[in-house]
Design a protein around this motif. Structure first.
Motif, PDB file in Angstrom:
ATOM      1  N   UNK A   1       0.800  -1.226   0.000  1.00 35.49           N
ATOM      2  CA  UNK A   1       0.000   0.000   0.000  1.00 35.49           C
ATOM      3  C   UNK A   1       0.828   1.270   0.000  1.00 35.49           C
ATOM      4  N   UNK A   2       2.135   1.152   0.287  1.00 34.97           N
ATOM      5  CA  UNK A   2       2.929   2.362   0.517  1.00 34.97           C
ATOM      6  C   UNK A   2       4.280   2.381  -0.186  1.00 34.97           C
ATOM      7  N   UNK A   3       4.527   1.458  -1.106  1.00 37.04           N
ATOM      8  CA  UNK A   3       5.847   1.398  -1.748  1.00 37.04           C
ATOM      9  C   UNK A   3       6.205   2.752  -2.363  1.00 37.04           C
ATOM     10  N   UNK A   4       7.437   3.187  -2.134  1.00 43.59           N
ATOM     11  CA  UNK A   4       7.947   4.448  -2.675  1.00 43.59           C
ATOM     12  C   UNK A   4       9.459   4.403  -2.593  1.00 43.59           C
ATOM     13  N   UNK A   5      10.115   5.308  -3.292  1.00 45.31           N
ATOM     14  CA  UNK A   5      11.567   5.303  -3.286  1.00 45.31           C
ATOM     15  C   UNK A   5      12.105   4.138  -4.093  1.00 45.31           C
ATOM     16  N   UNK A   6      13.394   3.849  -3.965  1.00 47.01           N
ATOM     17  CA  UNK A   6      13.988   2.778  -4.769  1.00 47.01           C
ATOM     18  C   UNK A   6      13.347   1.422  -4.481  1.00 47.01           C
ATOM     19  N   UNK A   7      12.911   0.750  -5.543  1.00 51.00           N
ATOM     20  CA  UNK A   7      12.360  -0.598  -5.417  1.00 51.00           C
ATOM     21  C   UNK A   7      13.490  -1.613  -5.553  1.00 51.00           C
ATOM     22  N   UNK A   8      13.327  -2.748  -4.898  1.00 51.17           N
ATOM     23  CA  UNK A   8      14.293  -3.843  -4.981  1.00 51.17           C
ATOM     24  C   UNK A   8      13.700  -4.960  -5.827  1.00 51.17           C
ATOM     25  N   UNK A   9      14.508  -5.540  -6.698  1.00 55.42           N
ATOM     26  CA  UNK A   9      14.037  -6.654  -7.515  1.00 55.42           C
ATOM     27  C   UNK A   9      15.128  -7.164  -8.419  1.00 55.42           C
ATOM     28  N   UNK A  10      14.727  -7.940  -9.381  1.00 52.73           N
ATOM     29  CA  UNK A  10      15.669  -8.530 -10.342  1.00 52.73           C
ATOM     30  C   UNK A  10      15.200  -8.153 -11.744  1.00 52.73           C
ATOM     31  N   UNK A  11      16.035  -7.422 -12.469  1.00 46.18           N
ATOM     32  CA  UNK A  11      15.596  -6.815 -13.710  1.00 46.18           C
ATOM     33  C   UNK A  11      15.346  -7.768 -14.851  1.00 46.18           C
ATOM     34  N   UNK A  12      16.257  -8.710 -15.079  1.00 42.49           N
ATOM     35  CA  UNK A  12      16.185  -9.546 -16.276  1.00 42.49           C
ATOM     36  C   UNK A  12      15.788 -10.958 -15.885  1.00 42.49           C
ATOM     37  N   UNK A  13      14.479 -11.191 -15.805  1.00 44.84           N
ATOM     38  CA  UNK A  13      13.983 -12.487 -15.329  1.00 44.84           C
ATOM     39  C   UNK A  13      13.985 -13.552 -16.423  1.00 44.84           C
ATOM     40  N   UNK A  14      13.944 -13.164 -17.685  1.00 45.48           N
ATOM     41  CA  UNK A  14      13.765 -14.123 -18.783  1.00 45.48           C
ATOM     42  C   UNK A  14      12.503 -14.957 -18.567  1.00 45.48           C
ATOM     43  N   UNK A  15      11.528 -14.343 -17.906  1.00 49.09           N
ATOM     44  CA  UNK A  15      10.250 -14.979 -17.612  1.00 49.09           C
ATOM     45  C   UNK A  15       9.216 -13.879 -17.457  1.00 49.09           C
ATOM     46  N   UNK A  16       7.972 -14.183 -17.770  1.00 46.99           N
ATOM     47  CA  UNK A  16       6.896 -13.198 -17.713  1.00 46.99           C
ATOM     48  C   UNK A  16       6.174 -13.257 -16.378  1.00 46.99           C
ATOM     49  N   UNK A  17       6.069 -12.111 -15.729  1.00 46.61           N
ATOM     50  CA  UNK A  17       5.238 -11.949 -14.547  1.00 46.61           C
ATOM     51  C   UNK A  17       4.221 -10.850 -14.841  1.00 46.61           C
ATOM     52  N   UNK A  18       3.441 -10.438 -13.832  1.00 39.12           N
ATOM     53  CA  UNK A  18       2.279  -9.587 -14.105  1.00 39.12           C
ATOM     54  C   UNK A  18       2.138  -8.517 -13.028  1.00 39.12           C
ATOM     55  N   UNK A  19       1.528  -7.391 -13.428  1.00 38.71           N
ATOM     56  CA  UNK A  19       1.329  -6.242 -12.549  1.00 38.71           C
ATOM     57  C   UNK A  19      -0.130  -5.798 -12.637  1.00 38.71           C
ATOM     58  N   UNK A  20      -0.653  -5.328 -11.504  1.00 31.50           N
ATOM     59  CA  UNK A  20      -1.980  -4.726 -11.513  1.00 31.50           C
ATOM     60  C   UNK A  20      -2.021  -3.626 -10.467  1.00 31.50           C
ATOM     61  N   UNK A  21      -2.985  -2.731 -10.602  1.00 29.43           N
ATOM     62  CA  UNK A  21      -3.196  -1.691  -9.601  1.00 29.43           C
ATOM     63  C   UNK A  21      -4.239  -2.190  -8.604  1.00 29.43           C
TER      64      UNK A  21
END
Length: 391
Positions: free
Chosen positions: A133-153
């Motif tokens: 509910x509050x993510x802001x600032x630099x996000x942490x993750x892995x950029x090149x997954x070579x796999x499809x994931x999904x996003x929604x609001x």
């Protein structure tokens, strides 16, 4: 197929931590963390990952390693994929954190979920859905997954349908590890590397990175008790210098040594240090390798060194860099300082010009292998080396 049975409570987690040693937690999937753009409030991610080893009492690790403020996750679910963003009916189960449905991860930290009862099979398409509910600032993750994931609001993490999950992404957000509980005799290998380990130029969504092929070899073999494989590659990564992610030396603790059940580190790095033309010498790289070996041995792990592959034809190739590569590979093969050697150079090079990759294994840029090259690399690993004991 039932993935999980019930949500585990806080007291059950405490009981799990009192295991007598007959069983332990083991990493079954991993992805190295890096800074990944800016966090967005009230956004959810449906992250598709492939397990290696099977086991029970699955946990996930959420990472805010590169955040500059706390981030809260108020809804986290785990399920099995049916297809695309759609889940197997009845498989999506809420995860808890110390018995609570919500968790706040401090800046620079990681947090494990409570174990979730039930068995998770090897080679499963596991789907982790997270909402902040509050993510802001630099996000942490892995950029090149070579796999499809999904996003929604908004929060659609509990949904098993794909209706709300219409935006695709090729990155993994906030998730950096999945563990399962297995027999204490079962171990894992962590591959730390660069874009070749990350799978660049392998087929997207088909799990054809060389660590994927290695995982399938291990699953089919009775010669080793190593079953878990964690891919900790970062495209562009170097041994000695930060840039494309933190250097192997600087991320070793978080991306390798912190994971449970690891028996062996498979080190395949060096090409980006060499071809960058920054003045890095073979001795500089050897010193970096030696530090990784020492720190891994101190943690009770053994280290298999992989030779640096051929890259003649790549635009940064030159004779000086080639001389460094040859000297580094001679050290990896003959020094005896590694607990085992995976000769990726030999597996990939052309017999007609050993400074070049065999065209049949080359994706076309003369640095990154294609799917066949990825398989050849995995086939070059002596599985017995992965069961070695650190000295």
């Amino acid at each position: 197929m039932t993935l999980f049975l019930t949500v585990l409570s806080g007291p059950a987690l405490a009981s799990d931590s009192q295991e007598t040693g007959r069983r332990h937690h083991l990493i079954t999937w991993g992805a190295s963390a890096d800074r990944l753009g800016e966090g967005v409030a009230d956004r959810a991610y449906r992250l598709v990952v492939r397990t290696s080893a099977g086991g029970d009492n699955m946990r996930i690790r959420l990472s805010n390693a590169f955040g500059d403020r706390p981030v809260t996750f108020d809804s986290v679910y785990a399920g099995l994929r049916k297809s695309g963003a759609e889940l197997v009916r009845g498989s999506n189960k809420r995860l808890t954190f110390d018995g609570a449905r919500s968790v706040t991860v401090p800046a620079g930290q990681t947090v494990y979920s409570d174990p979730l009862p039930g068995r998770l099979a090897a080679e499963s398409d596991l789907v982790i859905s997270v909402h902040s509910p509050d993510a802001a600032g630099p996000a942490t993750g892995h950029g090149m997954a070579m796999a499809t994931s999904y996003i929604t609001e908004g929060d659609h993490t509990a949904d098993e349908s794909a209706t709300s999950w219409t935006t695709r992404t090729s990155s993994w957000y906030y998730l950096d590890a999945v563990t399962v509980r297995t027999s204490a005799s079962t171990g894992a290998v962590v591959a730390i590397g660069d874009s070749i380990t990350d799978g660049w130029q392998s087929s997207t969504d088909l799990n054809r990175r060389w660590p994927d092929y290695l995982s399938r070899r291990l699953r089919a073999s009775s010669a080793t008790a190593v079953e878990g494989v964690a891919n900790e590659g970062i495209s562009g990564n170097k041994v000695l210098a930060d840039g494309a992610g933190q250097s192997a030396l600087n991320r070793l603790d978080r991306d390798v040594l912190s994971h449970p059940g690891v028996r062996t580190v498979l080190l395949f790095e060096g090409i980006n240090d060499i071809k960058a033309h920054t003045g890095v010498t073979a001795q500089d790289l050897i010193d970096g390798y030696r530090e990784i070996i020492k720190r891994s041995h101190d943690a009770g792990l053994c280290v298999v060194g992989a030779t640096v592959g051929p890259y003649k034809g790549w635009y940064e190739w030159d004779a000086a860099g080639e001389a460094v590569r040859q000297e580094v590979n001679a050290f990896i093969r003959t020094s005896g300082e590694f607990d085992g050697v995976a000769d990726f150079d030999r597996a990939l090079r052309s017999p007609y010009d050993p400074e070049r990759m065999l065209p049949f294994l080359d994706n076309g840029d003369h640095l990154h292998p294609n799917d066949k090259g990825m398989q050849a690399m995995a086939d070059a690993v002596d599985l017995a080396d992965l069961s070695c004991s650190a000295t």
